[in-house]
Design a protein around this motif. Structure first.
Motif, short mmCIF file in Angstrom:
data_model
loop_
_atom_site.label_atom_id
_atom_site.label_comp_id
_atom_site.label_asym_id
_atom_site.label_seq_id
_atom_site.Cartn_x
_atom_site.Cartn_y
_atom_site.Cartn_z
N GLY A 40 -65.40 -82.44 -29.41
CA GLY A 40 -64.85 -81.19 -28.91
C GLY A 40 -65.58 -80.59 -27.72
N LYS A 41 -66.43 -81.38 -27.08
CA LYS A 41 -67.17 -80.89 -25.92
C LYS A 41 -66.40 -81.17 -24.63
CE LYS A 41 -71.69 -81.87 -28.06
NZ LYS A 41 -72.94 -82.67 -27.91
N ASP A 42 -66.89 -80.57 -23.54
CA ASP A 42 -66.35 -80.91 -22.24
C ASP A 42 -66.64 -82.38 -21.96
OD1 ASP A 42 -65.39 -79.88 -19.43
OD2 ASP A 42 -67.17 -81.11 -19.04
N ARG A 43 -65.72 -83.06 -21.31
CA ARG A 43 -65.83 -84.51 -21.14
C ARG A 43 -67.15 -84.97 -20.52
NH1 ARG A 43 -59.59 -85.67 -19.25
NH2 ARG A 43 -60.19 -84.29 -17.55
N LEU A 44 -67.65 -84.24 -19.54
CA LEU A 44 -68.85 -84.67 -18.83
C LEU A 44 -70.10 -83.90 -19.24
CD1 LEU A 44 -67.44 -85.15 -15.19
CD2 LEU A 44 -67.33 -86.69 -17.16
N GLU A 45 -70.00 -83.11 -20.30
CA GLU A 45 -71.14 -82.30 -20.75
C GLU A 45 -72.34 -83.17 -21.09
OE1 GLU A 45 -72.23 -79.28 -24.43
OE2 GLU A 45 -70.16 -79.34 -23.69
N GLY A 46 -73.51 -82.77 -20.60
CA GLY A 46 -74.74 -83.48 -20.92
C GLY A 46 -74.90 -84.81 -20.21
N THR A 47 -74.05 -85.11 -19.23
CA THR A 47 -74.15 -86.36 -18.48
C THR A 47 -74.42 -86.06 -17.01
OG1 THR A 47 -71.84 -86.58 -17.73
CG2 THR A 47 -72.35 -87.28 -20.00
N ASP A 48 -74.71 -87.10 -16.25
CA ASP A 48 -74.89 -86.95 -14.81
C ASP A 48 -73.63 -87.34 -14.04
OD1 ASP A 48 -77.57 -86.14 -15.03
OD2 ASP A 48 -78.26 -88.22 -15.15
#
Length: 333
Positions: free
Chosen positions: A305-313
């Motif tokens: 349920g997170k944003d698709r790019l959350e926590g990535t570069d």
């Protein structure tokens, strides 16, 4: 007694609540990710699949499917994955022209979809707000391949007829595949822009296949012989097939006086070995592990349920629906 019963009941309710929470967290289901591969025996895509399996261990349930190069088969597999209630669909589509059909299926089921490696039209992806693409920029592989060609041509003595032109043969992946079209066009355009005068002797569509390329190279050697001065392949599988034919004819076996440069794309283990032995000139690294890292991280974000790019570069390109994995030149050095 009444007060005691109230306290006892409260204790039971509290204990039950904590027990339920603990049980839920301990037996929580892993995200269910449906993965459709266009063809398992494609060398590059096999590295992506194997990397995905390692990443998913104890983290997600992967439902893997081999499309075997048939879009009808893959359509049925998507239907089955939807019936199984997957949280996310990952689709390495067989035929990019069929992407709208796949999108419509996912949209009707309200299941997010990540297309990867084989890129559908941007408008098709944008027709569903839970669809996106992860892959390379098709043009870049051709540009880098052209740079390898130009450097090799200028630094070697391969103009066997002395006419100042590079007579080459081209192995194309598929007729209308965007990657194949871009690599075919930009490899030569890039080499030309760097000052190489190029003349095409022959082009053959070999569907990324080693054996088909091997047979085509055998035929070309019979027809053109020493007139072939360079071999360009859209992928390493076809380059490998061409080299096998060259070696059967006495070329590319370690004798620098009987060598025809061969370049590919993917940097497969087989290609790296051929380059290390001096039988192949160079290739373009398409990082299967990096591809798997990206699509898995995005899928796990979606499933939680997170944003698709959350926590990535990772970042979207100008389309706002695609993430690009960069290519790199590889010549063994």
């Amino acid at each position: 007694m009444k007060k005691f019963l109230i306290l006892l009941l409260s204790a039971v309710l509290i204990t039950g609540t904590f027990s339920a929470c603990g049980k839920s967290s301990q037996t929580g289901k892993l995200p269910k990710i449906g993965v459709c591969i266009y063809k398992y025996d494609d060398t590059y895509i096999s590295t992506v699949r194997q990397s995905l399996e390692k990443l998913a261990a104890n983290k997600a349930e992967l439902l893997l499917n081999d499309g075997k190069g048939d879009q009808g088969t893959q359509n049925d597999q998507v239907d089955l994955l939807i019936q199984k209630g997957v949280d996310v669909l990952m689709v390495n589509i067989v035929d990019v022209g069929a992407a709208q059909t796949i999108v419509n299926k996912a949209k009707a089921a309200d299941i997010p979809i990540i297309f990867f490696n084989r890129e559908p039209d941007t408008d098709v992806i944008k027709s569903y707000d839970k669809a996106m693409f992860v892959g390379t920029n098709a043009k870049d592989a051709g540009v880098i391949q052209g740079e390898i060609i130009a450097e090799t041509w200028k630094n070697g003595d391969y103009d066997t007829n002395g006419d100042g032109k590079m007579q080459y043969v081209m192995f194309k992946g598929e007729p209308d595949n965007p990657e194949a079209v871009a690599r075919t066009e930009w490899s030569i355009k890039s080499a030309t822009e760097k000052g190489v005068k190029c003349q095409e002797l022959a082009l053959q569509v070999c569907n990324w296949d080693t054996e088909l390329a091997n047979r085509a190279m055998e035929a070309w050697l019979s027809k053109y012989g020493n007139s072939i001065e360079f071999v360009v392949a859209n992928n390493d599988g076809m380059a490998q097939g061409a080299i096998a034919a060259l070696q059967a004819a006495g070329y590319n076996k370690g004798d620098k006086n009987k060598f025809i440069p061969v370049v590919g794309v993917d940097a497969t283990d087989a290609a790296k070995d051929l380059i290390a032995k001096g039988y192949m000139t160079g290739t373009v690294l398409q990082d299967g592990s990096a591809m798997a890292d990206a699509i898995f991280a995005i899928a796990m974000n979606i499933a939680s349920g997170k944003d698709r790019l959350e926590g990535t570069d990772y970042k979207y390109d100008e389309t706002n629906v695609a993430v690009r994995i960069p290519y790199k030149a590889y010549n063994g050095k």
